[in-house]
Write a protein that holds these residues in place. Structure first.
Motif, PDB file in Angstrom:
ATOM      1  N   THR A 155      12.485 -30.068 -27.684  1.00 12.37           N
ATOM      2  CA  THR A 155      13.148 -30.421 -29.556  1.00 12.37           C
ATOM      3  C   THR A 155      12.574 -30.869 -29.997  1.00 12.37           C
ATOM      4  OG1 THR A 155      13.703 -32.734 -28.924  1.00 12.37           O
ATOM      5  CG2 THR A 155      14.915 -31.128 -28.501  1.00 12.37           C
ATOM      6  N   ASN A 156      10.775 -30.690 -30.064  1.00 15.41           N
ATOM      7  CA  ASN A 156       9.803 -30.751 -30.912  1.00 15.41           C
ATOM      8  C   ASN A 156       9.870 -32.647 -31.505  1.00 15.41           C
ATOM      9  OD1 ASN A 156       7.920 -28.699 -30.668  1.00 15.41           O
ATOM     10  ND2 ASN A 156       9.708 -27.646 -32.277  1.00 15.41           N
ATOM     11  N   THR A 157      10.309 -33.297 -29.830  1.00 22.79           N
ATOM     12  CA  THR A 157      10.497 -35.064 -30.959  1.00 22.79           C
ATOM     13  C   THR A 157       8.935 -35.305 -30.523  1.00 22.79           C
ATOM     14  OG1 THR A 157      12.977 -33.959 -31.114  1.00 22.79           O
ATOM     15  CG2 THR A 157      12.042 -36.770 -31.263  1.00 22.79           C
ATOM     16  N   PRO A 158       8.737 -36.409 -31.284  1.00 25.23           N
ATOM     17  CA  PRO A 158       7.566 -37.034 -30.869  1.00 25.23           C
ATOM     18  C   PRO A 158       8.177 -38.220 -29.825  1.00 25.23           C
ATOM     19  CG  PRO A 158       7.164 -36.608 -33.328  1.00 25.23           C
ATOM     20  CD  PRO A 158       8.809 -36.359 -33.043  1.00 25.23           C
ATOM     21  N   PHE A 159       7.139 -38.651 -28.812  1.00 24.77           N
ATOM     22  CA  PHE A 159       7.592 -39.601 -27.725  1.00 24.77           C
ATOM     23  C   PHE A 159       6.605 -40.540 -27.898  1.00 24.77           C
ATOM     24  CE2 PHE A 159       7.613 -40.370 -23.449  1.00 24.77           C
ATOM     25  CZ  PHE A 159       8.796 -40.657 -22.926  1.00 24.77           C
ATOM     26  N   TYR A 160       7.361 -41.500 -27.875  1.00 25.68           N
ATOM     27  CA  TYR A 160       5.705 -42.755 -26.890  1.00 25.68           C
ATOM     28  C   TYR A 160       6.942 -43.505 -25.917  1.00 25.68           C
ATOM     29  CZ  TYR A 160       3.682 -42.887 -31.071  1.00 25.68           C
ATOM     30  OH  TYR A 160       2.427 -43.076 -32.834  1.00 25.68           O
ATOM     31  N   ALA A 161       6.245 -43.869 -24.252  1.00 29.51           N
ATOM     32  CA  ALA A 161       6.401 -44.346 -23.497  1.00 29.51           C
ATOM     33  C   ALA A 161       5.459 -45.988 -23.510  1.00 29.51           C
ATOM     34  CB  ALA A 161       6.693 -44.219 -22.546  1.00 29.51           C
ATOM     35  N   ALA A 162       6.692 -47.509 -23.638  1.00 34.99           N
ATOM     36  CA  ALA A 162       5.823 -48.482 -23.743  1.00 34.99           C
ATOM     37  C   ALA A 162       6.159 -49.221 -22.809  1.00 34.99           C
ATOM     38  CB  ALA A 162       5.784 -48.241 -24.624  1.00 34.99           C
TER      39      ALA A 162
END
Length: 350
Positions: A155-162
């Motif tokens: 969906t062209n959504t920036p993603f972060y995992a932390a």
């Protein structure tokens, strides 16, 4: 990340907001603040790291923040999540972490819309994640992160995992295709003492890879080959330890229960996995991965430390703001933090 279709027009920022965010606007400009003003962010799993991240994003003046966490509050949540209080554990009051936090987060900046979602993240589909400008997932297992990351990519959504545990932490970014601006002094301009030199702004476009690729043998082998020997000696042991954790425990993340006292067998198994991960990265595992480090890493499962959450949450929120504003180069793609060594922490491309 390429712009999504049917993006609503940017709302004009008010005079009151200009006065409130004056210092920020002087730093990154009115247009960047307008982008923040209209940003819609999803924050998943509300532990200490998410609390720090939420605080920084709301104070910066984003448009809307959704807090997703349906889980009840336990005594372990009170150690480092400053939005929660002892009375929140009262069974008669009920309520999830998100429900108990939402009003307190709102008080930081009433201009920001803060809402709570008590649904299960595993039951959400692509359309749900596509409705946000940014997704930040904290304290989740590797497999669940990969699933969310894929929805975001679709969906062209920036993603972060932390996540953090004990003295350590990490941030992973997948921004897809992202364009950002860098400003630097004009080398051709005449230098006038006492005056700020003229600046030139250049646009840069780079691509990011998904989380699913970081455990592939090809990527790990390429990491070692692309690094000079002297730099290999400086790699943080957090990197192979993190990869080993994702490999051994792909389905779960220790959801901050009470801290554990690791037994010798557990330490030995994890040490072997970390040594294997270090060797696959082309690193000297015997030098890099010490017994004391492995014991400290394993002991960190189930432990939240406020100073670590503050550092990692600060870096995470600042990078999110940079991406939303289109200013500065975002981390690409894995930041690791070692509280024993201090410092901000290195960034690795893997």
């Amino acid at each position: 990340m390429e712009e999504k279709p049917d993006v609503p027009p940017i709302e004009a920022i008010s005079a009151d907001e200009i006065a409130l965010y004056d210092r920020q606007i002087r730093l990154w400009g009115l247009q960047a603040q307008q982008r923040l003003r209209n940003a819609n962010i999803l924050l998943i799993s509300l532990h200490a790291l998410a609390a720090e991240t939420a605080k920084n994003l709301v104070l910066a003046g984003i448009g809307r923040l959704t807090l997703l966490d349906p889980h009840p509050i336990s005594s372990s949540d009170l150690g480092a999540n400053f939005f929660l209080e002892e009375d929140d554990i009262d069974a008669e009051k009920g309520g999830s972490r998100g429900e108990r936090m939402v009003e307190r987060v709102k008080r930081l900046n009433p201009r920001v819309e803060v809402v709570v979602d008590t649904g299960l993240v595993g039951e959400r589909d692509e359309d749900f994640f596509g409705g946000f400008d940014m997704v930040v997932a904290t304290e989740l297992g590797f497999d669940e992160l990969v699933k969310i990351n894929q929805h975001c990519r679709n969906t062209n959504t920036p993603f972060y995992a932390a996540a953090t545990h004990g003295l350590y932490g990490y941030i992973f970014a997948d921004l897809g295709l992202h364009t950002y601006a860098l400003s630097s002094p004009d080398p051709k301009a005449k230098v006038v003492p006492g005056q700020t030199p003229p600046m030139i702004t250049t646009q840069h476009t780079k691509s990011w890879d998904p989380l699913s690729t970081v455990l592939s043998e090809e990527r790990k082998e390429a990491f070692g080959k692309g690094m000079r020997p002297k730099f290999r000696k400086r790699v943080s042991p957090v990197l192979p330890a993190l990869l080993a954790t994702w490999y051994i425990y792909p389905h779960i993340h220790p959801d901050h229960p009470e801290p554990i006292d690791p037994d010798p067998i557990m330490i030995a198994d994890f040490s072997a996995a970390t040594h294997s991960a270090a060797r696959s990265l082309g690193l000297d595992a015997d030098v890099l991965v010490t017994e004391s480090f492995v014991e400290s890493w394993v002991s960190g499962f189930g432990t939240e430390l406020s100073p670590v959450a503050a550092v990692v949450g600060g870096v995470l929120a600042q990078d999110v703001l940079n991406v939303l504003s289109g200013r500065e180069e975002p981390l690409r793609n894995l930041f690791v933090f070692d509280g024993e060594q201090g410092g901000v922490g290195p960034i690795y491309s893997i």
